[in-house]
Design a protein around this motif. Structure first.
Motif, PDB file in Angstrom:
ATOM      1  N   GLY A 190      96.560 101.855  13.466  1.00 65.40           N
ATOM      2  CA  GLY A 190      95.868 100.608  13.731  1.00 65.40           C
ATOM      3  C   GLY A 190      96.594  99.716  14.706  1.00 65.40           C
ATOM      4  O   GLY A 190      96.404  98.502  14.697  1.00 65.40           O
ATOM      5  N   GLY A 191      97.434 100.292  15.557  1.00 64.59           N
ATOM      6  CA  GLY A 191      98.186  99.511  16.527  1.00 64.59           C
ATOM      7  C   GLY A 191      98.027 100.061  17.923  1.00 64.59           C
ATOM      8  O   GLY A 191      97.186 100.925  18.193  1.00 64.59           O
ATOM      9  N   GLU A 192      98.858  99.560  18.832  1.00 62.66           N
ATOM     10  CA  GLU A 192      98.838 100.015  20.210  1.00 62.66           C
ATOM     11  C   GLU A 192     100.221  99.830  20.809  1.00 62.66           C
ATOM     12  O   GLU A 192     101.045  99.074  20.284  1.00 62.66           O
ATOM     13  CB  GLU A 192      97.789  99.255  21.016  1.00 62.66           C
ATOM     14  CG  GLU A 192      97.962  97.746  21.006  1.00 62.66           C
ATOM     15  CD  GLU A 192      96.829  97.017  21.709  1.00 62.66           C
ATOM     16  OE1 GLU A 192      95.874  97.680  22.117  1.00 62.66           O
ATOM     17  OE2 GLU A 192      96.918  95.790  21.855  1.00 62.66           O
ATOM     18  N   ILE A 193     100.470 100.519  21.917  1.00 64.82           N
ATOM     19  CA  ILE A 193     101.776 100.494  22.552  1.00 64.82           C
ATOM     20  C   ILE A 193     101.635 100.005  23.989  1.00 64.82           C
ATOM     21  O   ILE A 193     100.599 100.228  24.635  1.00 64.82           O
ATOM     22  CB  ILE A 193     102.432 101.899  22.514  1.00 64.82           C
ATOM     23  CG1 ILE A 193     103.888 101.842  22.972  1.00 64.82           C
ATOM     24  CG2 ILE A 193     101.648 102.898  23.359  1.00 64.82           C
ATOM     25  CD1 ILE A 193     104.644 103.135  22.721  1.00 64.82           C
ATOM     26  N   GLY A 194     102.662  99.339  24.482  1.00 62.76           N
ATOM     27  CA  GLY A 194     102.684  98.857  25.856  1.00 62.76           C
ATOM     28  C   GLY A 194     104.121  98.696  26.319  1.00 62.76           C
ATOM     29  O   GLY A 194     105.069  98.926  25.563  1.00 62.76           O
ATOM     30  N   PHE A 195     104.301  98.275  27.541  1.00 59.14           N
ATOM     31  CA  PHE A 195     105.658  98.109  28.055  1.00 59.14           C
ATOM     32  C   PHE A 195     105.636  97.191  29.269  1.00 59.14           C
ATOM     33  O   PHE A 195     104.607  96.999  29.921  1.00 59.14           O
ATOM     34  CB  PHE A 195     106.281  99.456  28.441  1.00 59.14           C
ATOM     35  CG  PHE A 195     105.671 100.093  29.661  1.00 59.14           C
ATOM     36  CD1 PHE A 195     106.249  99.934  30.916  1.00 59.14           C
ATOM     37  CD2 PHE A 195     104.496 100.830  29.577  1.00 59.14           C
ATOM     38  CE1 PHE A 195     105.684 100.502  32.042  1.00 59.14           C
ATOM     39  CE2 PHE A 195     103.918 101.402  30.690  1.00 59.14           C
ATOM     40  CZ  PHE A 195     104.518 101.239  31.937  1.00 59.14           C
ATOM     41  N   GLU A 196     106.802  96.623  29.549  1.00 61.28           N
ATOM     42  CA  GLU A 196     107.080  95.934  30.805  1.00 61.28           C
ATOM     43  C   GLU A 196     108.383  96.506  31.333  1.00 61.28           C
ATOM     44  O   GLU A 196     109.316  96.740  30.558  1.00 61.28           O
ATOM     45  CB  GLU A 196     107.229  94.419  30.619  1.00 61.28           C
ATOM     46  CG  GLU A 196     105.945  93.696  30.229  1.00 61.28           C
ATOM     47  CD  GLU A 196     105.680  93.747  28.739  1.00 61.28           C
ATOM     48  OE1 GLU A 196     106.664  93.709  27.968  1.00 61.28           O
ATOM     49  OE2 GLU A 196     104.512  93.850  28.338  1.00 61.28           O
ATOM     50  N   SER A 197     108.441  96.751  32.629  1.00 61.05           N
ATOM     51  CA  SER A 197     109.643  97.341  33.190  1.00 61.05           C
ATOM     52  C   SER A 197     109.842  96.885  34.621  1.00 61.05           C
ATOM     53  O   SER A 197     108.879  96.755  35.385  1.00 61.05           O
ATOM     54  CB  SER A 197     109.555  98.880  33.144  1.00 61.05           C
ATOM     55  OG  SER A 197     110.740  99.467  33.639  1.00 61.05           O
ATOM     56  N   THR A 198     111.105  96.649  34.952  1.00 62.72           N
ATOM     57  CA  THR A 198     111.494  96.303  36.310  1.00 62.72           C
ATOM     58  C   THR A 198     112.518  97.328  36.780  1.00 62.72           C
ATOM     59  O   THR A 198     113.558  97.486  36.126  1.00 62.72           O
ATOM     60  CB  THR A 198     112.111  94.895  36.372  1.00 62.72           C
ATOM     61  OG1 THR A 198     111.163  93.951  35.872  1.00 62.72           O
ATOM     62  CG2 THR A 198     112.493  94.535  37.800  1.00 62.72           C
ATOM     63  N   PRO A 199     112.243  98.068  37.845  1.00 62.57           N
ATOM     64  CA  PRO A 199     113.200  99.081  38.314  1.00 62.57           C
ATOM     65  C   PRO A 199     114.582  98.474  38.527  1.00 62.57           C
ATOM     66  O   PRO A 199     114.733  97.443  39.181  1.00 62.57           O
ATOM     67  CB  PRO A 199     112.579  99.570  39.627  1.00 62.57           C
ATOM     68  CG  PRO A 199     111.117  99.294  39.484  1.00 62.57           C
ATOM     69  CD  PRO A 199     111.023  98.030  38.672  1.00 62.57           C
ATOM     70  N   GLY A 200     115.582  99.121  37.927  1.00 62.70           N
ATOM     71  CA  GLY A 200     116.956  98.670  38.070  1.00 62.70           C
ATOM     72  C   GLY A 200     117.357  97.574  37.112  1.00 62.70           C
ATOM     73  O   GLY A 200     118.543  97.229  37.039  1.00 62.70           O
ATOM     74  N   ALA A 201     116.398  97.002  36.374  1.00 59.94           N
ATOM     75  CA  ALA A 201     116.719  95.881  35.482  1.00 59.94           C
ATOM     76  C   ALA A 201     116.392  96.171  34.024  1.00 59.94           C
ATOM     77  O   ALA A 201     116.687  95.356  33.157  1.00 59.94           O
ATOM     78  CB  ALA A 201     115.983  94.622  35.929  1.00 59.94           C
ATOM     79  N   GLY A 202     115.768  97.295  33.721  1.00 58.43           N
ATOM     80  CA  GLY A 202     115.514  97.640  32.328  1.00 58.43           C
ATOM     81  C   GLY A 202     114.048  97.635  31.967  1.00 58.43           C
ATOM     82  O   GLY A 202     113.168  97.331  32.780  1.00 58.43           O
ATOM     83  N   SER A 203     113.780  97.984  30.705  1.00 59.22           N
ATOM     84  CA  SER A 203     112.412  98.100  30.198  1.00 59.22           C
ATOM     85  C   SER A 203     112.321  97.479  28.814  1.00 59.22           C
ATOM     86  O   SER A 203     113.319  97.388  28.090  1.00 59.22           O
ATOM     87  CB  SER A 203     111.983  99.577  30.127  1.00 59.22           C
ATOM     88  OG  SER A 203     112.105 100.212  31.377  1.00 59.22           O
ATOM     89  N   ASN A 204     111.109  97.095  28.443  1.00 57.97           N
ATOM     90  CA  ASN A 204     110.823  96.599  27.111  1.00 57.97           C
ATOM     91  C   ASN A 204     109.562  97.307  26.616  1.00 57.97           C
ATOM     92  O   ASN A 204     108.460  97.020  27.072  1.00 57.97           O
ATOM     93  CB  ASN A 204     110.618  95.086  27.118  1.00 57.97           C
ATOM     94  CG  ASN A 204     110.399  94.522  25.720  1.00 57.97           C
ATOM     95  OD1 ASN A 204     109.944  95.214  24.815  1.00 57.97           O
ATOM     96  ND2 ASN A 204     110.711  93.262  25.531  1.00 57.97           N
TER      97      ASN A 204
END
Length: 801
Positions: A477-491
């Protein structure tokens, strides 16, 4: 006969375009075409010309067939659309049909293209004619070959045109003048529904219904009508048009049957493929486990350097292959719909704390800080599939560590929403690693796809982990996503919905923690901004005034700036100091802080990476192993606080809970129960539960102390935690059985966070008498102890009363 045709071809390859046109020419078409391979070119083609047919390639570097299909459907053009693809797979066909393509042709079978084009052009012409006819129906002045009628409110036919006589199947010269349309409706419920719509709304459009002709044949007609009212608002009659849509209905039914057949074939093929993959994966795993196990055994034997290197290659390669096989197996199970989520009670705190412990060695090897932040408002007792949740978190944390060379990885769990029965929890895994290239982010959740080719060569992996995680979370009942900046990391972040389970008391997550540390002040000294922030958040939630700095020099300078008497309002000052503090070193900073604040009321907690317990020495009062567990941090501060305020500890440890003491049977008071657990908070809660139930409780903080108390005090029942450092519960119960032999049998009940049938069997096989799954409910604990009292313990207890 050669049929001229104008084709808009969405194709990036001139050679493939020529092959497509050649196939059409061989099928009897004379095509003229324009080739486009970008959205802009396609829009320009729509504006500049008229087309009979659109043919699009499924996969292109800058554009694809599904995007072209979407662009066509969003425009006002109603053109037949055929998707061609070089990819052999039923999933492409299913996706194309689901998105609205009229047909799907493989590039390897272009001979089928002319037949598909002929059929779709024919269907297109049918649609065009129908649309033109519907436009003409709006005016009775146009003499069109459709049935025009006027009927009374009772359904009697008042006026009609000749095509209506033919449509209803009356013989030439016959007249339906005395006909009531209700008599020819095949389904009375359809007629009643039509009348209800007309009476309520006054108009009905394109109402499909079946009519029976005098000869018994049945036709499909589409009726559009409106009610005509008199001056008083009463219905005078109805007027409208009747169109024979029998051929269209038959075409639709044939098309639907064909599409259903394609869909069923695709689904069946996918099912068979998934079953094969699952079977193959199991067959591979059997010998692979032997290879990995042998490699591990060899690595613990006496080997030369070359032999050890080769053994490590066997072990690491086997583990990598096992990961690939597990990914394929999970993917095939999910694709076949064979994954069923469990719904069992579990402890979200223990799950996440054990998770970061499991990755401690990998993070330490790369000199990465691993931090865990849990929302104090998060219910600890949840119900769901903790193994699948752990699988998702393992994948995300493993990826974060894999793709991070310096900095930190932070795991967060936060309550998003809570209702009467369920909780929506948001998890985040943030890193300071290499990030994901912008061009690759759109492909991240596609099967067998890494962010870039060099990634798989450098780090390994199938690219299935995120796909599996996304599918599992969808079931949760959920979903997945992300934010990422090349060279600076991901969430990477995801949500999952769980039912509420048995609530587990966590003093560090309750308001009682505020009263424990109201006179404590703390300073956090750590190079990692993430770890400083996490620890500061915990301290603030417990009411501890705190400051955070990045080095020992900053800490000393801050303390030196504090005015004389500035610490007098605090009975305790605590410094949380990282063992890897540079410059003057951690121990030097510890001594300097104690000199500045006074060693009596200043305590130093050192954060280190060694797993073994270390005694207080050289200015250090306590050690906490990284990554920092919030429960361990709270326990450590509680012990330090207890040196000066034992009354507060007593309030937290023995807070009233459970049933009142009144009415407790005497035999419970006579029962001596020993609780063995290495976690301070678990011991506090366990003692409180036993006390509430009226049992005489004794507490041991580890297996070795528990063995000593069993030998000394001969308890009636031992509640044994299974997972403990140095010696676990399985080893402890084996030692108890060895010492007692056949002279005595102490009842040992396992306490474990695992709750599967295999875990229960393991506990019983190890020599334990029974099994309780954490979190332990008060009634379950009472029922368990009462059951054993009425069993083997009855003679023993009776003799004591």
């Amino acid at each position: 006969m050669i049929q001229p045709i104008r084709v808009l071809l969405v194709e990036d390859s001139p050679d493939d375009a020529e092959l497509t046109m050649r196939a059409l020419r061989r099928g009897g078409f004379d095509p003229t075409y324009a080739r486009v391979d970008t959205p802009e070119a396609m829009r320009a083609a729509f504006a500049q010309g008229t087309w009979d047919l659109v043919i699009a390639d499924y996969s292109m570097p800058r554009f694809n067939g599904l995007a072209a299909l979407k662009m066509l459907r969003e425009s006002e053009l109603d053109l037949p659309f055929i998707l061609v693809s070089g990819a052999v797979g039923e999933d492409v066909a299913v996706e194309a049909m689901r998105c609205g393509a009229d047909d799907y042709v493989l590039k390897s079978n272009l001979a089928r293209l002319p037949l598909a084009a002929e059929r779709e052009l024919r269907d297109y012409q049918v649609r065009i004619e129908r649309n033109r006819a519907q436009a003409r129906y709006r005016s009775l002045a146009d003499r069109v070959p459709v049935g025009l009628f006027r009927i009374s409110a009772a359904g009697d036919l008042l006026e009609f045109n000749p095509p209506l006589i033919e449509m209803l199947g009356f013989p030439q010269g016959g007249s339906p003048r005395r006909l009531n349309l209700a008599e020819v409706c095949l389904r009375p419920d359809e007629r009643a529904r039509l009348k209800t719509i007309l009476d309520r709304e006054g108009v009905v459009k394109n109402f499909a219904m079946e009519l029976r002709r005098p000869d018994g044949s049945v036709i499909w007609c589409e009726q559009s009508a409106r009610a005509i009212y008199d001056a008083t608002g009463e219905i005078l009659h109805y007027e409208g048009v009747l169109v024979d849509i029998t051929s269209r209905k038959r075409a639709e039914e044939e098309a639907n049957r064909a599409r259903d057949k394609v869909r069923d074939l695709a689904l069946e093929t996918a099912r068979l493929r998934s079953e094969f993959l699952a079977s193959m994966s199991h067959e591979i795993r059997t010998p692979l486990v032997g290879i990995i196990g042998t490699g591990e055994l060899l690595s613990h034997s006496v080997l030369t350097l070359e032999q050890r290197r080769l053994t490590e290659i066997i072990r690491s390669s086997g583990e990598l292959l096992l990961t690939v096989v597990n990914d394929i197996l999970d993917f095939s199970k999910l694709a076949a719909g064979r994954v069923v989520l469990e719904k069992l009670d579990f402890d979200i705190v223990e799950l996440t704390e054990c998770l970061i412990d499991a990755f401690a060695a990998a993070a330490c090897a790369k000199n990465i800080e691993l931090a865990l932040h849990l929302d104090p408002n998060l219910p600890t007792g949840l119900k769901g599939d903790q193994n699948r949740l752990r699988q998702v978190l393992n994948n995300l944390v493993g990826n974060a560590i894999k793709f991070t060379d310096r900095g930190d990885v932070t795991v967060r769990a936060t309550r998003v929403d809570e209702n009467g029965d369920g909780v929506l929890v948001r998890f985040e895994v943030a890193d300071t690693g290499i990030g994901i290239p912008y061009a690759a982010q759109g492909r991240l959740f596609q099967p067998f796809v890494q962010a870039e080719g060099s990634t798989s060569r450098r780090f390994g992996g199938t690219g299935l982990g995120l796909v599996i995680a996304a599918k599992l979370l969808e079931q949760m009942g959920g979903e997945i996503g992300f934010e990422s900046t090349p060279g600076a990391g991901s969430n990477f972040h995801f949500t999952a919905r769980f039912a509420k389970g048995s609530e587990i008391a966590r003093p560090w997550m309750s308001a009682s923690a505020l009263s424990c540390f109201k006179t404590m002040r703390a300073i956090i000294i750590n190079e990692s901004p993430a770890l400083r922030r996490v620890i500061s958040d915990y301290l603030s939630s417990w009411g501890v005034e705190n400051a955070a700095v990045g080095s020992g020099a900053e800490a000393i300078a801050m303390l030196q700036r504090t005015p004389a008497g500035g610490h007098d309002q605090f009975t305790q000052f605590v410094a949380l100091l990282d063992e890897q503090t540079p410059a003057i070193g951690a121990h030097g900073v510890a001594r300097a802080i104690k000199d500045q604040c006074g060693s009596e009321r200043c305590k130093v907690i050192m954060l280190g990476t060694e797993r073994e317990a270390r005694p207080a020495a050289d200015g250090v009062d306590r050690w906490i192993t990284k990554p920092v567990r919030p429960s361990h941090l709270f326990s450590c501060l509680l012990e330090l606080c207890g040196n000066s305020d034992r009354g507060v500890i007593g309030k937290v440890a023995v807070a009233a809970s459970g049933p009142p003491a009144d009415g407790i049977p005497d035999w419970r008071r006579a029962m001596h129960v020993l609780l063995v657990d290495d976690n301070l908070v678990n011991r506090i809660i366990g003692a409180k539960q036993l006390s509430a139930l009226g049992f005489t409780a004794e507490i041991a903080d580890g297996a070795r102390q528990g063995l000593a108390l069993v030998a000394k005090d001969s308890p009636d029942i031992v509640l044994m935690d299974c997972e403990m450092p140095e010696m676990d519960g399985y080893e402890a119960v084996a030692e108890i059985r060895r010492r007692e032999g056949s002279v005595r049998h102490t009842v040992v009940i396992a306490l474990t966070a695992y709750a599967t049938a295999d875990d229960r069997a393991r506990c019983l096989d190890a020599g334990m008498d029974d099994y309780l799954s954490k979190p332990v409910k008060l009634d379950a604990l009472a029922a368990m102890l009462d059951r054993w009292r009425h069993g083997e313990l009855a003679p023993t207890v009776s003799s004591r009363l």
